[in-house]
Write a protein that holds these residues in place. Structure first.
Motif, short mmCIF file in Angstrom:
data_model
loop_
_atom_site.label_atom_id
_atom_site.label_comp_id
_atom_site.label_asym_id
_atom_site.label_seq_id
_atom_site.Cartn_x
_atom_site.Cartn_y
_atom_site.Cartn_z
N HIS A 128 1.95 7.15 -7.82
CA HIS A 128 2.32 6.10 -6.87
C HIS A 128 3.19 5.02 -7.50
O HIS A 128 4.15 4.55 -6.88
CB HIS A 128 1.05 5.50 -6.26
N LEU A 129 2.90 4.65 -8.73
CA LEU A 129 3.80 3.69 -9.39
C LEU A 129 5.14 4.34 -9.70
O LEU A 129 6.20 3.71 -9.55
CB LEU A 129 3.14 3.14 -10.65
N ASN A 130 5.12 5.57 -10.13
CA ASN A 130 6.38 6.26 -10.42
C ASN A 130 7.23 6.39 -9.17
O ASN A 130 8.46 6.30 -9.23
CB ASN A 130 6.09 7.64 -11.01
N SER A 131 6.58 6.62 -8.01
CA SER A 131 7.34 6.76 -6.76
C SER A 131 8.06 5.48 -6.37
O SER A 131 9.04 5.52 -5.62
CB SER A 131 6.40 7.19 -5.63
N LEU A 132 7.59 4.35 -6.90
CA LEU A 132 8.25 3.07 -6.65
C LEU A 132 9.36 2.80 -7.65
O LEU A 132 10.03 1.76 -7.58
CB LEU A 132 7.22 1.94 -6.71
N GLY A 133 9.53 3.71 -8.60
CA GLY A 133 10.55 3.53 -9.64
C GLY A 133 10.08 2.68 -10.79
O GLY A 133 10.89 2.21 -11.60
N GLU A 142 -4.10 7.17 -1.10
CA GLU A 142 -3.76 5.79 -0.72
C GLU A 142 -4.13 4.83 -1.84
O GLU A 142 -5.24 4.89 -2.38
CB GLU A 142 -4.49 5.40 0.56
N THR A 143 -3.19 3.94 -2.21
CA THR A 143 -3.42 2.95 -3.25
C THR A 143 -2.84 1.60 -2.83
O THR A 143 -1.68 1.52 -2.43
CB THR A 143 -2.76 3.35 -4.58
N ARG A 144 -3.65 0.55 -2.93
CA ARG A 144 -3.14 -0.81 -2.74
C ARG A 144 -2.74 -1.34 -4.11
O ARG A 144 -3.50 -1.24 -5.08
CB ARG A 144 -4.20 -1.71 -2.13
N ILE A 145 -1.54 -1.90 -4.21
CA ILE A 145 -0.99 -2.35 -5.49
C ILE A 145 -0.63 -3.83 -5.41
O ILE A 145 0.02 -4.28 -4.47
CB ILE A 145 0.26 -1.54 -5.88
N GLU A 146 -1.07 -4.59 -6.42
CA GLU A 146 -0.73 -6.00 -6.53
C GLU A 146 -0.03 -6.25 -7.86
O GLU A 146 -0.39 -5.65 -8.88
CB GLU A 146 -2.00 -6.87 -6.47
N THR A 171 0.85 -1.19 0.00
CA THR A 171 0.00 0.00 0.00
C THR A 171 0.88 1.23 0.00
O THR A 171 1.82 1.33 0.81
CB THR A 171 -0.94 0.03 1.23
N VAL A 172 0.62 2.13 -0.93
CA VAL A 172 1.38 3.37 -1.05
C VAL A 172 0.50 4.52 -0.56
O VAL A 172 -0.65 4.66 -1.00
CB VAL A 172 1.82 3.63 -2.51
N ARG A 173 1.05 5.32 0.34
CA ARG A 173 0.36 6.50 0.84
C ARG A 173 1.28 7.70 0.67
O ARG A 173 2.48 7.60 0.95
CB ARG A 173 -0.03 6.37 2.32
N SER A 174 0.75 8.83 0.23
CA SER A 174 1.56 10.04 0.10
C SER A 174 0.64 11.26 0.07
O SER A 174 -0.58 11.14 -0.09
CB SER A 174 2.41 10.00 -1.17
#
Length: 304
Positions: free
Chosen positions: A245-250, A210-214, A186-189
């Protein structure tokens, strides 16, 4: 906003203009031609042909006295647009709602340079549904499921479902892959979007998104690079939330020309869609109470 005194025409409502409190104009026409001198002939013709009305639908004539702080309504022809070469698929239609599967590159509502080429204008015109309105929106570059209400009295009950976060939203994306990342996560920002700026930013502070990612699967392109297929469940609906949120994960989404760096696309270029799809919506119907679920039938391929 008060109801416009002119009806929807060709899928578009009328424009309106508020006359200022202070003006030396003696008539409405004098104000309009003075305010827009380059369009003097246009305004004169509109008034002469009865194309300008006041808030009560009364026709403005060439000698109608100036009306400070009041509104006038009129139709303005939109500038020519490049047609989006993709059709809208209808998933469900009844007397209450219309659910569509929006293609990439088509705006949800008129905005900026995309007026006629928007889902709501196309649908109002093609289906003869002048009161049609979206309950929520998708970015122009995002495809997938959107719910519209057919009549104005239903908008509030459906919009409250989103405001109360009673909608389960499921998205699908194709993005980069990093074997060091573990899923689900889960990504929160905290996302900040400044009006007039193309991109949003993540800033320090209390999270407002907030986003839950699978991660559901992986694949490789012709060069051997690995990409992931992701399922995303946003709990909130901030501008560009999933992309950020996906970009923040690289692992930015394939085809994203906003993140990590903004790259303007050429007008009329429909060759590189953003690999982001609103796959499904599920919610308790505010009228019947029954659970409803709508699923996009679009395929989201690697396209690499």
């Amino acid at each position: 906003m008060p109801k416009a005194p002119l009806p929807i025409r060709n899928g578009l409502g009328p424009d309106r203009l508020r006359m200022p409190r202070e003006s030396e104009a003696r008539t409405v026409l004098e104000y309009l031609t003075g305010e827009f001198p380059d369009e003097r002939a246009l305004w004169t013709d509109l008034v002469d042909t009865g194309g300008v009305v006041d808030e009560h639908g009364r026709t403005i004539s060439s000698d109608t006295r100036y009306q400070p702080t009041r509104f006038v309504y009129f139709y303005r022809e939109p500038a020519p647009e490049i047609p989006v070469p993709h059709e809208i698929e209808i998933l469900h239609r009844d007397e209450q709602i219309l659910v569509i599967d929006k293609p990439h590159f088509l705006a949800t509502i008129p905005r900026g340079a995309h007026i006629v080429e928007s889902a709501v204008v196309r649908l109002r015109r093609d289906l003869d549904l002048p009161d049609l309105a979206p309950v929520h929106r998708l970015d122009r570059m995002t495809a997938g499921v959107i719910v519209f209400t057919v009549t104005p009295d239903l908008r509030r009950p459906y919009q409250e479902l989103f405001a109360q976060q009673r909608i389960v939203k499921e998205y699908e994306a194709i993005a980069g892959f990093d074997p060091e990342l573990t899923f689900p996560r889960t990504v929160r920002s905290r996302i900040n979007k400044v009006h007039g700026e193309m991109t949003a930013t993540e800033v320090e502070g209390e999270p407002n998104s907030e986003t839950r990612i699978e991660l559901t699967s992986t694949g490789t392109d012709s060069a051997g690079a690995t990409f992931g297929r992701y399922r995303l469940f946003p709990r909130t609906g901030r501008t560009h939330q999933l992309r950020l949120h996906l970009n923040s994960l690289g692992v930015p989404i394939v085809g994203d020309n906003y993140y990590p760096h903004y790259r303007p696309s050429a007008p009329g270029d429909f060759t590189t869609p953003l690999r982001l799809l609103a796959r499904a919506l599920e919610y308790p119907d505010p009228i019947t109470g029954h659970t409803r679920r709508f699923v996009s039938s679009r395929a989201l391929d690697m396209g690499l």
